[in-house]
Write a protein that holds these residues in place. Structure first.
Motif, short mmCIF file in Angstrom:
data_model
loop_
_atom_site.label_atom_id
_atom_site.label_comp_id
_atom_site.label_asym_id
_atom_site.label_seq_id
_atom_site.Cartn_x
_atom_site.Cartn_y
_atom_site.Cartn_z
N GLU A 52 0.83 -1.19 0.00
CA GLU A 52 0.00 0.00 0.00
C GLU A 52 0.87 1.25 0.00
N PRO A 53 0.42 2.34 -0.62
CA PRO A 53 1.17 3.58 -0.58
C PRO A 53 1.44 4.03 0.84
N LYS A 54 2.57 4.67 1.04
CA LYS A 54 2.96 5.10 2.37
C LYS A 54 1.96 6.06 2.98
N GLU A 55 1.27 6.87 2.14
CA GLU A 55 0.28 7.80 2.68
C GLU A 55 -0.82 7.05 3.41
N GLU A 56 -1.20 5.86 2.92
CA GLU A 56 -2.23 5.08 3.57
C GLU A 56 -1.70 4.46 4.85
N GLU A 57 -0.42 4.07 4.85
CA GLU A 57 0.17 3.46 6.03
C GLU A 57 0.30 4.47 7.17
N THR A 58 0.63 5.70 6.85
CA THR A 58 0.84 6.71 7.88
C THR A 58 -0.44 7.47 8.20
N GLY A 59 -1.49 7.25 7.42
CA GLY A 59 -2.74 7.95 7.64
C GLY A 59 -2.81 9.29 6.94
N GLU A 60 -1.76 9.65 6.17
CA GLU A 60 -1.73 10.92 5.47
C GLU A 60 -2.25 10.73 4.06
N SER A 61 -3.26 11.48 3.69
CA SER A 61 -3.79 11.39 2.33
C SER A 61 -2.95 12.24 1.40
N LEU A 62 -3.08 11.97 0.10
CA LEU A 62 -2.30 12.72 -0.86
C LEU A 62 -2.70 14.18 -0.87
N GLU A 63 -3.99 14.46 -0.60
CA GLU A 63 -4.47 15.84 -0.55
C GLU A 63 -3.86 16.60 0.62
N GLU A 64 -3.53 15.88 1.69
CA GLU A 64 -2.96 16.52 2.88
C GLU A 64 -1.43 16.63 2.82
N LYS A 65 -0.84 16.06 1.79
CA LYS A 65 0.62 15.99 1.72
C LYS A 65 1.23 17.38 1.65
N LYS A 66 2.23 17.63 2.50
CA LYS A 66 2.89 18.93 2.56
C LYS A 66 4.34 18.86 2.08
N THR A 67 4.98 17.70 2.31
CA THR A 67 6.38 17.56 1.94
C THR A 67 6.56 16.37 1.00
#
Length: 313
Positions: A52-67
């Motif tokens: 699974e993409p790391k965003e899903e593993e960490t709970g961070e969605s792509l829309e919320e991505k800052k860095t």
């Protein structure tokens, strides 16, 4: 009576100890599951969770991505390196900067030990490996963008060495970067390809060397070559051209015969197609509006990889 009270107290003490012990055992699987989710090496979770993409593993969605954190070898010019001002620069890093600019992300340039790149990626310390990263033979281990650079592996020797062909490397001291594409090419085996002739050719070539020594970076390799401590370097042709241009075009030559041909891509954690797609679509936008070509031929003259780029061609 005192004995009875002592027995009662002992019972309470044993019960409390068991309760504490049970509490620890309930916490441990949770910690183990977290680590296993990152590495994908446990049977406790379905195998596909590791992809699974790391965003899903960490709970961070792509829309919320800052860095956007790019892992790179800081001694791999012209793709990624430290300049005379102590800044991390390079063709790949400039591409990543433009992607971040268009996506509204902050670029984090993260130098890594190349041997530890897989750990850095699987742990979530970096979002991708973007540094002249060869796709060939690694397609099943990562989620890659489309190739953006055509590359090859070659030998570099001193111009006055008298070495003009592979046959001349017999008995010579040859250097190669640890865990590099050049090393993988020289170690080609039947597990890598059905081409028995290629396997035999690489085995014979490698066995002809006096020594094949792994080194941490190509700056060290060129220093050894210049000092006469080595006779040849097996390496990426793009890096070879850059190093030669910086050290003197008349001092070194690239042997005509290639060790292997390959392509570069941006490598993401296996299964992270969402982030890969955003980066890939942005790169294609840059190709369409000419930004990609402009970065390939740096306006400040720091590098020129325009002959090698292949995205959109």
């Amino acid at each position: 009576m005192k004995k009875k009270w002592i027995a009662v107290l002992l019972c309470f003490s044993m019960a409390a100890s068991l309760a504490v012990g049970c509490g620890k055992k309930e916490e441990e699987p949770q910690a183990n599951n977290t680590e296993s989710n990152e590495s994908g090496e446990t049977a406790a979770e379905p195998e596909e969770n590791a992809e699974e993409p790391k965003e899903e593993e960490t709970g961070e969605s792509l829309e919320e991505k800052k860095t956007f954190t790019v892992g790179f070898d800081a001694e791999f010019p012209p793709y990624g390196y430290k300049d005379e001002n102590g800044e991390y620069v390079g063709f790949d890093l400039s591409l990543a900067e433009e992607v971040c600019k268009r996506q509204g992300w902050e670029l984090v340039k993260q130098p890594i030990d190349w041997n530890s790149k897989d750990m850095e990626l699987s742990s979530g310390a970096i979002d991708c490996i973007w540094n002249g990263f060869t796709m060939n033979g690694r397609e099943d281990a990562y989620t890659f963008t489309d190739p953006y650079v055509d590359n090859s592996q070659v030998f570099v020797v001193a111009a006055d060495s008298g070495i003009a062909s592979w046959e001349d490397l017999a008995g010579k001291e040859v250097l190669v970067q640890a865990d590099s594409s050049a090393l993988h090419a020289l170690n080609t085996s039947a597990e890598d390809t059905d081409d028995a002739e290629l396997v035999a050719q690489m085995q014979s070539l490698k066995e002809s060397f006096g020594n094949l020594t792994e080194i941490p970076d190509y700056n060290s390799a060129f220093n050894n070559l210049e000092a006469g401590a080595a006779d040849a370097i097996a390496m990426d042709i793009g890096v070879a051209r850059y190093q030669i241009s910086q050290r003197g075009d008349d001092k070194y030559v690239i042997l005509d015969q290639e060790i292997a041909a390959e392509q570069y891509g941006v490598g993401f954690l296996k299964g992270n197609t969402e982030l890969r797609d955003v980066v890939q679509e942005t790169l294609y936008e840059m190709v369409e509006d000419g930004t990609f070509a402009a970065i390939a031929k740096d306006a400040d003259g720091r590098w020129d990889v325009s002959e090698s780029v292949c995205l959109g061609k």
